[in-house]
Design an enzyme around this catalytic site. Structure first.
Site, mmCIF file in Angstrom:
data_model
loop_
_atom_site.group_PDB
_atom_site.id
_atom_site.type_symbol
_atom_site.label_atom_id
_atom_site.label_comp_id
_atom_site.label_asym_id
_atom_site.label_seq_id
_atom_site.Cartn_x
_atom_site.Cartn_y
_atom_site.Cartn_z
ATOM 1 N N GLN A 44 0.827 -1.200 0.000
ATOM 2 C CA GLN A 44 0.000 0.000 0.000
ATOM 3 C C GLN A 44 0.870 1.262 0.000
ATOM 4 O OE1 GLN A 44 -3.125 0.463 -0.429
ATOM 5 N NE2 GLN A 44 -4.232 -1.368 0.189
ATOM 6 N N TYR A 92 -6.025 -13.051 -2.904
ATOM 7 C CA TYR A 92 -5.285 -11.919 -3.479
ATOM 8 C C TYR A 92 -4.329 -11.365 -2.415
ATOM 9 C CZ TYR A 92 -9.495 -12.194 -6.401
ATOM 10 O OH TYR A 92 -10.531 -12.629 -7.195
ATOM 11 N N GLU A 132 -2.152 -16.214 -3.938
ATOM 12 C CA GLU A 132 -1.749 -15.090 -4.790
ATOM 13 C C GLU A 132 -1.239 -15.652 -6.118
ATOM 14 O OE1 GLU A 132 -0.710 -11.949 -6.744
ATOM 15 O OE2 GLU A 132 -1.679 -11.673 -4.787
ATOM 16 N N ASP A 156 -9.141 -8.855 -1.209
ATOM 17 C CA ASP A 156 -8.714 -7.516 -1.645
ATOM 18 C C ASP A 156 -8.404 -7.619 -3.133
ATOM 19 O OD1 ASP A 156 -7.855 -4.926 -1.857
ATOM 20 O OD2 ASP A 156 -5.963 -5.234 -0.811
ATOM 21 N N CYS A 216 -10.964 -1.166 -3.901
ATOM 22 C CA CYS A 216 -10.456 0.130 -4.358
ATOM 23 C C CYS A 216 -11.401 0.754 -5.372
ATOM 24 C CB CYS A 216 -9.058 -0.015 -4.962
ATOM 25 S SG CYS A 216 -8.972 -1.135 -6.364
#
Length: 532
Positions: A287, A316, A337, A385, A412
C-alpha cells in the site's frame, strides 16, 4: 440543445471524482474543469455529446465558500490531473468521497446499506511511499534535456515533476539529481514511438523510517555508468539503501519487467506495518499510504473478529500484508496469490514474523478449493482484496460453496464493490454498512471495507411468524425471562440463563434497566453468551 461556443453563467452544483465541477443547463450535465461546488462561473461550451457537455471556465464570477485559502505547493497539478480536490477544503473532500460511495451503492441497486463517514489519518501531504516517473527528453532553451515527471491526463506527454505534494520532499530532490546525472552522462531516454533509448522509468519506494529503494527501469541489460551513478546518488542521499535495475525491453505500456538486478546495497527494503515486519522488493505490492494502510487493516481486523483456532483465508494476498497484519501469531492462515514472487515474499514475511501457522500458495483465487483441500482445511473467515475489476462470478460461487460465516471485502472501486455486494446477497450474504477509508487524500480515489456475513443454520434458530395469526394483545406483552428460557429449551434443546438473555437483548437494542445484570464491581468478570 446545447451547441459549441455558447456562453452561460451557471452555478456549479457538484464536483465529481475526476475533479470536474458539474452544472446543469436545460437538464444536461455540463462538466467544467477548475470549478468546485458552490462556484458561480461564466463558461463556454467546448464539447457536446448525447447525454452531457463539457464547458471551459472563462471567468469565476463568485467563488465557492468551500474553496480552500491554502494555495497548493504543487506547480503542475492543473496539468498532471492527480490532485483533483486540491482547491477545496479537506472536510468537503471527505463528504464528496462518502457521497461517491453512496451513489455507487444506489446506482447498483444496493439498498439498506449504511455508508459510514470516511475514516482518515488527516494526513493530506507527503503520505505516498511509492512513485513511478516516466522519463523522456525535451528541448529546453535550445538544448535537449532529460525530463522526469508524470503523464498528463489521457496522454503520454510528460509533465516535469518539480514538486509533488503527495510524496516525500526527498523524492523531488532525487528526481532532479537523476535528471542532471543523465544529462551529464548523455544517457538516452526511451522513446515509445521509435522503440529505442535506454531509460524508461524512475521508480522510488520508501519506508516509514525514511529508507529508500531506487529502481531504474531500462530498455537494456545494464544502465550506463552504474558505478558512478551509485556513488553519486548514495553520496547525495544516504537514505538510499538499495539501487536496482529492472529490465523491460517489451513494447508495452506496462511499467515493470520481471527481472530485477541489484547494483547497490540490499535486494529489498523492510518496513513495519501494524507491528509486523515486511520485506518489500521492487515487484512487491505494498500500500502506498503506510498510515492509511494501518487504519484500513485495523478496521478489517475488527470486522473479522477472529476467534482462537479459526482458519483465515486471504485471497489476493500479495506479499501477505493483510493476512499477516490481521492474524495473531498462532492463527491458522492460508494465503493465495497469482504472482509467484509475491508468494515467496509472503512466505519470507511469515517466517520473519514467526507466523508458524501461515501458509501461502501460488494460484488464482478460484483455485482456493483445491488448495484448501490439499491442506485438509476449511475456512471460518475470508478476507478479499481484489483488483479494481472486483471478484469474478466463479470466485463468488466458490465462496458460497465454502460458506464461511464472515467475509471481509476490501475494495479500491466502489462500483465493483456495489455490484459484488448484490451478487453476494443472492447467495445469502448481507452487509449492514460500508466503511470508506481515505488512502489517497486530494485525489478522486477512495478505499472501502465491509463485512459480509451469513447465518449458519447449525448455530441459529429461524422462526417464521404469521402476524395474522397473532393475538395483538398477547403480542404486545413482553415475555418473561422464564418464558424465553422455556421456549428456547423446547425448540432448540439449549439451556440459557437470564444473564445470556439480557446480553442478547442488549445486542438487539432491547433496552434493559440501567443496572440490570451488571457485575457488582468493575473488576468482576462476567461470562458471555456463546454464539449458539
Amino acid at each position: 440543445m446545447l451547441k459549441k461556443n455558447q456562453v452561460f453563467c451557471v452555478p456549479i452544483l457538484d464536483l465529481n471524482n475526476l475533479g470536474f465541477g458539474v452544472a446543469k443547463i436545460d437538464g444536461v450535465s455540463v462538466f467544467v474543469a477548475d470549478t468546485v461546488t458552490g462556484d458561480t462561473a461564466e463558461i463556454r461550451i467546448i464539447k457536446t455529446a448525447k447525454t452531457y457537455a463539457v464547458g471551459k471556465l472563462l471567468h469565476l464570477i463568485s467563488p465557492s465558500p468551500l474553496r480552500t485559502d491554502e494555495k497548493s505547493k504543487c506547480t503542475v497539478s492543473h496539468r498532471c490531473g492527480g490532485c483533483v480536490y486540491q482547491s477545496i477544503s479537506y472536510d468537503h473532500e471527505l463528504i464528496l468521497k462518502k457521497n461517491y460511495v453512496m451513489y455507487a451503492m444506489k446506482k447498483a441497486g444496493v439498498h439498506d446499506v449504511e455508508v459510514l463517514d470516511v475514516l482518515t489519518t488527516n494526513k493530506i501531504s507527503g503520505y505516498r511511499n511509492k512513485a513511478q516517473y516516466p522519463v523522456g527528453k525535451e528541448v529546453i532553451d535550445g538544448e535537449e534535456r532529460t525530463v522526469i515527471g508524470f503523464y498528463a491526463p489521457k496522454t503520454h506527454t510528460i509533465i516535469p515533476a518539480d514538486h509533488c505534494d503527495l510524496q516525500p520532499p526527498v523524492f523531488s530532490s532525487i528526481v532532479s539529481a537523476v535528471a542532471d546525472f543523465c544529462d551529464r552522462y548523455q544517457i538516452s531516454a526511451y522513446s515509445e514511438t521509435e522503440r529505442k533509448g535506454i531509460f524508461r522509468h524512475l521508480y522510488l519506494r520508501s519506508t516509514a523510517d525514511g529508507r529508500i529503494l531506487l529502481c531504474l527501469v531500462i530498455n537494456a541489460k545494464a544502465f550506463p555508468c552504474e558505478d558512478a551513478f551509485c556513488r553519486e546518488m548514495t553520496s547525495l542521499f544516504p537514505q538510499i539503501v538499495s539501487i536496482q535495475t529492472n529490465e523491460n525491453t517489451a513494447d508495452t505500456n506496462v511499467i515493470l519487467g520481471q527481472k530485477c538486478r541489484v547494483i547497490y546495497g540490499a535486494d529489498a527494503i523492510e518496513d513495519i506495518l501494524c507491528g509486523k515486519r515486511f520485506r518489500i522488493s521492487p515487484l512487491s505490492f505494498y500500500q502506498v499510504n503506510h498510515d492509511g494502510a494501518e487504519l484500513l487493516y485495523r478496521e478489517a481486523k475488527e470486522l473479522l473478529d477472529l476467534r482462537a483456532g479459526e482458519v483465515l483465508l486471504d485471497l489476493y494476498c500479495g506479499i501477505g500484508t493483510i493476512g499477516l497484519s490481521i492474524a495473531e501469531t498462532d492463527t491458522p492462515l492460508v494465503g493465495i496469490e497469482i504472482v509467484p514472487q509475491a508468494v515467496e515474499n509472503a512466505k519470507e514475511n511469515a517466517a520473519r514474523n514467526q507466523m508458524k501457522n501461515a501458509q501461502f500458495f501460488c494460484g488464482d483465487a478460484s483455485d482456493a478449493a483445491g488448495i484448501l483441500s490439499k491442506c485438509s482445511m476449511t475456512a471460518d473467515a475470508v478476507i478479499v482484496d481484489p483488483p479494481r475489476k472486483g471478484l469474478t462470478p466463479q470466485v463468488i460461487d466458490y465462496l458460497d460453496a465454502l460458506s464461511p460465516s464472515r467475509i471481509v471485502y476490501i475494495s479500491c472501486d466502489a462500483d465493483t464493490l456495489a455490484r459484488d455486494i448484490l451478487r453476494f446477497s443472492e447467495v445469502g450474504y448481507c452487509t449492514s454498512s460500508v466503511q470508506p477509508v481515505d488512502m489517497f487524500s486530494r485525489t478522486g480515489h477512495v478505499e472501502t471495507v465491509c463485512l459480509l456475513s451469513k447465518l449458519n443454520a447449525k448455530q441459529h434458530i429461524e422462526i417464521n411468524l404469521d402476524m395474522d395469526e397473532l393475538d395483538l394483545t398477547d403480542a404486545e406483552k413482553k415475555a418473561t425471562y422464564q418464558e424465553i428460557t422455556d421456549y428456547v429449551l423446547e425448540h432448540s434443546g439449549l439451556k440459557v440463563s437470564s444473564l445470556y438473555i439480557a446480553q442478547v437483548k442488549q445486542q438487539c437494542g432491547i433496552i434493559e434497566r440501567e443496572n440490570y445484570n451488571k457485575p457488582k464491581s468493575e473488576d468482576a468478570k462476567q461470562p458471555q453468551c456463546p454464539p449458539d
